[in-house]
Enzyme design. Structure first.
Site, PDB file in Angstrom:
ATOM      1  N   LYS A 112       0.816  -1.212   0.000  1.00 21.76           N
ATOM      2  CA  LYS A 112       0.000   0.000   0.000  1.00 21.76           C
ATOM      3  C   LYS A 112       0.857   1.273   0.000  1.00 21.76           C
ATOM      4  CE  LYS A 112      -4.027  -2.210   0.897  1.00 21.76           C
ATOM      5  NZ  LYS A 112      -3.655  -3.609   1.063  1.00 21.76           N
TER       6      LYS A 112
HETATM    7  C1  LIG Z   1      -4.286  -4.725   0.634  1.00 26.22           C
HETATM    8  C2  LIG Z   1      -3.512  -5.966   0.596  1.00 26.22           C
HETATM    9  C3  LIG Z   1      -3.813  -6.992  -0.309  1.00 26.22           C
HETATM   10  C4  LIG Z   1      -4.998  -6.923  -1.239  1.00 26.22           C
HETATM   11  O1  LIG Z   1      -4.848  -5.927  -2.218  1.00 26.22           O
HETATM   12  P1  LIG Z   1      -6.136  -5.380  -2.984  1.00 26.22           P
HETATM   13  O2  LIG Z   1      -5.647  -4.272  -3.826  1.00 26.22           O
HETATM   14  O3  LIG Z   1      -7.078  -4.914  -1.918  1.00 26.22           O
HETATM   15  O4  LIG Z   1      -6.695  -6.506  -3.759  1.00 26.22           O
HETATM   16  C5  LIG Z   1      -2.999  -8.110  -0.319  1.00 26.22           C
HETATM   17  N1  LIG Z   1      -1.958  -8.229   0.520  1.00 26.22           N
HETATM   18  C6  LIG Z   1      -1.643  -7.267   1.410  1.00 26.22           C
HETATM   19  C7  LIG Z   1      -0.490  -7.475   2.326  1.00 26.22           C
HETATM   20  C8  LIG Z   1      -2.397  -6.102   1.474  1.00 26.22           C
HETATM   21  O5  LIG Z   1      -2.074  -5.155   2.357  1.00 26.22           O
END
Ligand SMILES: *Cc1c(COP(=O)(O)O)cnc(C)c1O
Length: 498
Positions: A112
């Site tokens: 993120k």
């Molecule tokens: C947010 C997240 C995901 C999922 O990603 P999306 O874009 O919501 O599909 C997978 N793994 C981790 C560690 C995340 O923080």
């Protein structure tokens, strides 16, 4: 380039799409077209920095931002003060055909950060461009990782505040500590007595509530979103699909133009959608493999064409994927419906009223040319963490292991020999107790706290414990508000008054 709403309305600029987050009709903003990165242009990117890839890809989408603004924002977001790898998203290899794109080298140890280090710069520029004088008040619902990444991104950014809702008791200990110890004068963290879907639905409701907007306006505040429904979250994620590709070409693993697959651990469908956008821009992707945990609503969707959310919600060891309503799927549905907003609206209405909708056999067949989906439950995930460590000496976090396990299923089922990149979305240290338990067994971690587990992982992997995890031991808790699902509005208004 302009931006439309997936539900048919809106024609806004890039800066408006980023500033407002969600369209008035409740739809998500989508670009009016996909800019093309030709093979020649891809060749010129090869061997250049992450920053250069980012500036090149962003500028075609963000037409009302100047090239200098974009370049400055990219430099600031991906400065080496915040990232522990100069390539930002390094690619590690587990053999010839499987590669791991590590997206967790930023401040909060999850992918993120890639978007949320950049988004505050894009939002403040967007506010200026639209002569917006109110405070941009970011509201976030998090399944664990977005929250901290947003707090770090917006902390003390002038003209903004950031309020995060997380499912109280529904995130990992490290995730919770990361959030509730956040500093900064403009950050707020609120636990919700419910799961992630409750928190996300609550935030979406606020965005759609005219009375709430008026109350915020009276306080001089403009609510905005840093969830992956915001196009400003999505566009930075397109970049690493390109850098992964040029990186592998550079190392002689791939020929320029050769197809690859990506397998992506998926929750809200933002990350994998960015991969789909990369493909639509011309990146030679054969398959996007959608990996879910036991909350396998997307697996069922891609296999049957029916999305249905009336099912048991499972808490798993990959909590950032514990999601039953994947918001960004709406953007894919828009493409699947040949950009017919009325069609998307009617599906979304059915979803809201009946908890399900079907896109029909023909559309799902078309989507299956690109997408393949499966899931791994916690037992399979733990076993995969062990297998990968035993075979390659590489320690994966549970989310990444879900993807790795689904890739194994994909290869067993299809025999597809295409070179495949696993999107590694979090550092194993962020989920140290579950990873240590998977590798060493229950007894070995009995009674150990997250830091003791991290020390075990350090010994096994030879990768040093990141300072962000060490720091958590010493930081005081600064946020302890918890509210009921139906009291979220009051909780925001109250937090923002302080
Ligand atoms: C947010 C997240 C995901 C999922 O990603 P999306 O874009 O919501 O599909 C997978 N793994 C981790 C560690 C995340 O923080």
């Amino acid at each position: 380039m302009s931006f439309f709403s997936t539900r048919g309305g809106a024609c806004v600029t890039a800066s408006q799409a980023i500033l407002w987050g969600l369209a008035r009709d409740g739809g998500l903003y989508v670009p009016s077209m996909f800019p093309q990165i030709s093979p020649e242009r891809l060749s010129t990117l090869r061997g250049t920095s992450y920053h250069n890839h980012a500036a090149r890809i962003l500028r075609d989408f963000l037409e009302d931002f100047s090239i200098t603004e974009i370049e400055d924002a990219v430099q600031a977001a991906y400065s080496l003060d915040s990232w522990d790898d100069p390539t930002i998203a390094p690619v590690k290899s587990l053999g010839d055909t499987t590669h791991v794109l590590e997206l967790f080298h930023g401040p909060t140890l999850a992918f993120k950060d890639i978007a949320l280090k950049l988004l505050p710069h894009l939002i403040t520029l967007a506010a200026e461009k639209n002569n917006e004088k109110r405070e941009v008040s970011i509201l976030v619902a998090t399944s664990g990782d977005t929250g901290k990444a947003a707090l770090e991104g917006f902390k003390d950014v002038p003209g903004t505040s950031c309020t995060v809702f997380y499912p109280h008791g529904g995130v990992s200990r490290v995730q919770e500590l990361q959030m509730v110890t956040t500093g900064g004068e403009n950050t707020h963290v609120i636990g919700v007595e419910g799961n992630f879907d409750n928190a996300q639905t609550g935030v979406k409701k606020l965005f759609g509530d005219a009375a709430f907007h008026e109350k915020m306006d009276a306080q001089g505040k403009l609510p905005s979103s840093a969830n992956s429904i915001n196009f400003g979250r999505l566009v930075p994620q397109i970049v690493y699909y390109f850098t992964a590709y040029t990186n592998l070409v550079n190392r002689g693993v791939l020929r320029m133009g050769q197809h690859i697959n990506f397998v992506v651990p998926t929750g809200n469908f933002g990350d994998i959608l960015a991969g789909y956008y990369a493909m639509r821009m011309g990146l030679p992707i054969r398959k996007l493999i959608c990996a879910s945990n036991k909350n396998n609503v997307l697996t069922d969707f891609f296999r049957t064409g029916t999305y249905h959310t009336h099912r048991t919600f499972h808490k798993t060891m990959s909590p950032s994927m514990d999601i039953l309503v994947s918001s960004n799927l709406e953007r894919l549905l828009y493409e699947a419906a040949d950009r017919d907003g009325a069609q998307v609206s009617s599906w979304m209405k059915q979803l809201a009223e009946e908890g399900s909708f079907s896109v029909g056999a023909q559309r799902i067949e078309k989507l299956s040319e690109v997408f393949w989906a499966d899931y791994a439950d916690d037992n399979m995930t733990a076993e995969e963490i062990r297998r990968v460590y035993e075979q390659h000496g590489y320690v994966m976090d549970p989310h990444t292991a879900v993807a790795s396990c689904v890739l194994k299923h994909y290869r067993e089922e299809t025999g597809d020999p295409t070179i495949t990149v696993i999107a590694a979305t979090a550092s194993p240290y962020k989920f140290a107790p579950d990873v240590a338990r998977s590798l060493l067994g229950d007894e070995a971690v009995e009674g150990l706290d997250f830091f003791a587990c991290a020390e075990k992982l350090e010994k096994l992997s030879g990768v040093a414990i990141p300072h962000q995890v060490r720091d958590l031991l010493a930081l005081p808790v600064r946020h302890d508000t918890v509210c009921a699902v139906d009291a979220m509005e009051a909780a925001v208004l109250d937090a923002l008054k302080k």
